[in-house]
Design an enzyme around this catalytic site. Structure first.
Site, mmCIF file in Angstrom:
data_model
loop_
_atom_site.group_PDB
_atom_site.id
_atom_site.type_symbol
_atom_site.label_atom_id
_atom_site.label_comp_id
_atom_site.label_asym_id
_atom_site.label_seq_id
_atom_site.Cartn_x
_atom_site.Cartn_y
_atom_site.Cartn_z
ATOM 1 N N SER A 29 32.814 -40.351 34.873
ATOM 2 C CA SER A 29 32.287 -38.983 34.936
ATOM 3 C C SER A 29 31.522 -38.694 36.220
ATOM 4 O O SER A 29 31.154 -37.538 36.465
ATOM 5 C CB SER A 29 31.353 -38.734 33.737
ATOM 6 O OG SER A 29 30.265 -39.641 33.748
ATOM 7 N N TYR A 30 31.273 -39.695 37.046
ATOM 8 C CA TYR A 30 30.521 -39.458 38.277
ATOM 9 C C TYR A 30 31.383 -38.678 39.266
ATOM 10 O O TYR A 30 32.455 -39.149 39.671
ATOM 11 C CB TYR A 30 30.083 -40.776 38.922
ATOM 12 C CG TYR A 30 29.027 -41.545 38.152
ATOM 13 C CD1 TYR A 30 28.380 -40.998 37.050
ATOM 14 C CD2 TYR A 30 28.672 -42.833 38.527
ATOM 15 C CE1 TYR A 30 27.414 -41.698 36.344
ATOM 16 C CE2 TYR A 30 27.711 -43.551 37.824
ATOM 17 C CZ TYR A 30 27.088 -42.983 36.743
ATOM 18 O OH TYR A 30 26.141 -43.679 36.052
ATOM 19 N N ALA A 31 30.888 -37.510 39.634
ATOM 20 C CA ALA A 31 31.605 -36.630 40.572
ATOM 21 C C ALA A 31 33.041 -36.389 40.111
ATOM 22 O O ALA A 31 33.966 -36.338 40.909
ATOM 23 C CB ALA A 31 31.593 -37.218 41.981
ATOM 24 N N GLY A 33 35.118 -38.294 38.648
ATOM 25 C CA GLY A 33 36.034 -39.396 38.916
ATOM 26 C C GLY A 33 36.135 -39.768 40.386
ATOM 27 O O GLY A 33 36.715 -40.796 40.730
#
Length: 266
Positions: A29-31, A33
């Site tokens: 979920s960071y940025a 993917g």
């Protein structure tokens, strides 16, 4: 992918490798993917994937939300593609999803481990009772157990504490309202500007001066002195910040210094 663009990320990861770093933490979920993509491209370009332990998390990406068997399977497959690896070394359940029975979640992860797509797994943001429930369910089902927990702090498991520098507050760069306005993450730190927390910074300042170290180094050295802490999870936005963070394992604080930091942070 968030506070660091492509060239900056490459510089950070190159410096991390130069300093002997081996463990990289990310999430699907960071940025959206992009974090996984940037890390994967960097490793692929180096051609030394086995030199690093890669941890990622699933459960928060809107494309594969929650911890149902289908979501976990799809999320892991997509993370493998973005990271350009055959296996994830440590897979975290990024959330606690009480809407899905633990049996379903644990069986799904166990199948991925048996398939060689995941090596180990852990939890994140799970309460003590839920961790006990997961352990009992794993024992009854004969599936793989959690081996790690990414949490603020826990006594029972090997812990990789996140927000180890409190969004940068424990690096000492936020001491006034003016400081908040100068930095992008100032809004996250505003509530930390209390008398108690400023006393902690003053204590860190004294110990940093005594040890000729950076405030952030002292903060991380204290955390590393805690029982069961394996490795603090620290984010950086420039390569030179790594030198400060990775000096922490080499800084041994005296008993008096540790006691002072314990006292002011009570």
């Amino acid at each position: 992918g968030w506070t660091a663009d492509g060239p900056t990320t490459t510089g950070i990861l190159d410096r991390f490798a130069e300093l002997g770093g081996t463990y990289i933490d990310t999430a699907d979920s960071y940025a959206g993917g992009r974090s996984e993509i940037m890390i994967g491209n960097w490793m692929h370009g180096r051609g030394d994937r086995d030199a690093f332990t890669i941890a990622t998390k699933v459960g928060k990406n809107p494309d594969n939300p929650g911890l149902s068997a289908r979501s976990i399977e799809r999320a892991v497959e997509q993370s493998l593609q973005r990271l350009r690896v055959d296996a994830i070394d440590l897979l975290y359940l990024h959330i606690d999803d009480p809407s899905v029975p633990f049996d379903e979640t644990l069986l799904a992860v166990d199948e991925l481990i048996r398939a060689g797509k995941v090596r180990y797994f852990g939890g994140s943001d799970h309460t003590g009772n839920r961790l006990i429930e997961a352990r009992i369910a794993a024992a009854q089902s004969g599936v793989a157990h959690m081996v790690a927990l990414q949490q603020h702090y826990n006594l029972d498991l090997g812990v990789m504490p996140r927000f180890a520098l409190a969004s940068g507050f424990l690096s000492g760069k936020y001491r006034s309202r003016a400081d908040l306005e100068r930095h992008r993450r100032g809004g996250e730190v505003a509530a930390m500007l209390t008398r108690r927390n400023l006393r902690i910074l003053h204590a860190l300042d004294r110990i940093a001066s005594e040890t000729q170290s950076a405030v952030a180094t002292v903060s991380l050295a204290w955390l590393l002195s805690r029982p069961h802490v394996v490795a603090p999870v620290v984010s950086v936005s420039a390569p030179d910040q790594l030198d400060v963070a990775m000096a922490a394992p080499h800084l041994v604080l005296s008993r008096q210094q540790l006691t002072e930091l314990d006292r002011v942070s009570e």
